[in-house]
Design a protein around this motif. Structure first.
Motif, mmCIF file in Angstrom:
data_model
loop_
_atom_site.group_PDB
_atom_site.id
_atom_site.type_symbol
_atom_site.label_atom_id
_atom_site.label_comp_id
_atom_site.label_asym_id
_atom_site.label_seq_id
_atom_site.Cartn_x
_atom_site.Cartn_y
_atom_site.Cartn_z
ATOM 1 N N GLN A 139 51.040 40.020 46.545
ATOM 2 C CA GLN A 139 50.134 38.892 46.359
ATOM 3 C C GLN A 139 48.967 38.950 47.343
ATOM 4 O OE1 GLN A 139 53.574 38.547 46.617
ATOM 5 N NE2 GLN A 139 53.734 38.469 44.362
ATOM 6 N N GLU A 140 49.259 39.296 48.586
ATOM 7 C CA GLU A 140 48.189 39.388 49.581
ATOM 8 C C GLU A 140 47.215 40.511 49.247
ATOM 9 O OE1 GLU A 140 50.605 37.700 53.506
ATOM 10 O OE2 GLU A 140 50.195 39.847 53.303
ATOM 11 N N CYS A 141 47.737 41.632 48.788
ATOM 12 C CA CYS A 141 46.862 42.746 48.397
ATOM 13 C C CYS A 141 45.977 42.341 47.227
ATOM 14 C CB CYS A 141 47.697 43.965 48.021
ATOM 15 S SG CYS A 141 48.604 44.696 49.410
ATOM 16 N N ALA A 142 46.574 41.632 46.257
ATOM 17 C CA ALA A 142 45.813 41.188 45.097
ATOM 18 C C ALA A 142 44.707 40.215 45.493
ATOM 19 C CB ALA A 142 46.743 40.543 44.072
ATOM 20 N N GLN A 143 44.975 39.357 46.481
ATOM 21 C CA GLN A 143 43.981 38.391 46.928
ATOM 22 C C GLN A 143 42.777 39.092 47.549
ATOM 23 O OE1 GLN A 143 46.142 35.761 49.530
ATOM 24 N NE2 GLN A 143 47.119 34.654 47.837
ATOM 25 N N ILE A 144 43.045 40.154 48.307
ATOM 26 C CA ILE A 144 41.935 40.916 48.889
ATOM 27 C C ILE A 144 41.128 41.576 47.780
ATOM 28 C CG2 ILE A 144 41.329 42.875 50.361
ATOM 29 C CD1 ILE A 144 43.741 42.215 52.087
ATOM 30 N N GLY A 145 41.824 42.117 46.773
ATOM 31 C CA GLY A 145 41.131 42.709 45.643
ATOM 32 C C GLY A 145 40.265 41.698 44.910
ATOM 33 N N GLU A 146 40.777 40.493 44.766
ATOM 34 C CA GLU A 146 40.004 39.436 44.097
ATOM 35 C C GLU A 146 38.757 39.080 44.891
ATOM 36 O OE1 GLU A 146 42.816 36.311 43.717
ATOM 37 O OE2 GLU A 146 43.979 37.302 42.125
ATOM 38 N N ARG A 147 38.877 39.088 46.213
ATOM 39 C CA ARG A 147 37.702 38.805 47.037
ATOM 40 C C ARG A 147 36.663 39.911 46.910
ATOM 41 N NH1 ARG A 147 41.412 37.148 51.319
ATOM 42 N NH2 ARG A 147 40.659 38.810 52.667
#
Length: 249
Positions: A139-147
């Motif tokens: 989830q944290e990796c995905a959030q960085i990708g979304e940013r």
């Protein structure tokens, strides 16, 4: 007592780089990408050339793009084909060709602007990620990708129209083969916008000095400026002009 109104032309946005011919950069880039009558082949060649000649540049940008690829609980990439990263790399290749054309337009060597980018602090080109930020779960990796996608879209929106036209022209050539247009647009926007600013930086001082001279000599006799205006005022005008320009970026 009356207050003098500032003429409208002096309230307009001041662009240090108004003379840059972005349309020529667009046209030259499209010529290069269509040389072999296969845009995807040309983009693959551009990526391979970057990887061979400028591995540190490619490595730095891959370190940003890797957050776009989904991972499992062990933080291993789920897709062995790395399909999202392939789209990101296509945007990277497209931007690098356009940036080389822009660098040529402004008299900057292609190796120099890449080296400057690589030497910047780790978080300079990814303002929404802290230097010490780590991924501990998917989830944290995905959030960085979304940013990264969000930053890329904002960067794309801030580009001059010729670069948006360039993107559309390239994307339209293989629309049916485009698996993730949002990632392609965001990666192109992110890399193109930041690279443009890196290239611009090579002439900022010269352009600021020229702009300050132009502002000062327009309303006042040149001899008066030389004899009556202290050097500290020249420095202040230059500093204020740079501050204003950066606030508009």
């Amino acid at each position: 007592m009356s207050i003098e109104k500032i003429p409208a032309k002096y309230q307009e946005f001041f662009d240090l780089y108004a003379d840059v011919d972005h349309e020529s950069v667009r046209d030259y880039t499209l010529v290069r990408l269509n040389q072999k009558n296969d845009v995807l082949q040309s983009l693959q060649h551009a990526y391979d050339r970057n990887a061979q000649k400028y591995p540190d540049f490619i490595r730095r940008l891959i370190e940003r793009g890797k957050f776009l690829e989904p991972v499992n609980e062990e933080l291993d990439f789920i897709d062995d084909e790395m399909s999202v990263m392939r789209v990101y790399n296509t945007g990277l290749a497209m931007a690098s060709v356009a940036l080389d054309a822009l660098a040529y337009e402004m008299g900057v060597d292609e190796s120099i602007w890449r080296n400057m980018w690589v030497e910047l602090p780790e978080n300079a080109d990814f303002v929404y990620m802290r230097a010490d930020e780590q991924c501990t779960n998917p989830q944290e990796c995905a959030q960085i990708g979304e940013r990264l996608v969000e930053l890329g879209q904002k960067s794309y929106d801030a580009l001059e129209p010729p670069y948006q036209q360039l993107y559309s022209a390239v994307a339209d050539t293989y629309e049916t083969r485009l698996s993730n247009p949002q990632v392609l647009r965001s990666s192109f926007g992110f890399i193109m916008c930041f690279g443009r600013n890196v290239i611009y930086s090579f002439s900022t001082d010269e352009r600021l000095d020229k702009a300050v001279r132009g502002i000062l000599v327009r309303p006042i006799d040149d001899r008066q400026v030389r004899h009556l205006l202290p050097k500290r005022e020249l420095r202040r005008a230059r500093r204020d002009l740079l501050k204003y320009h950066r606030s508009q970026e």
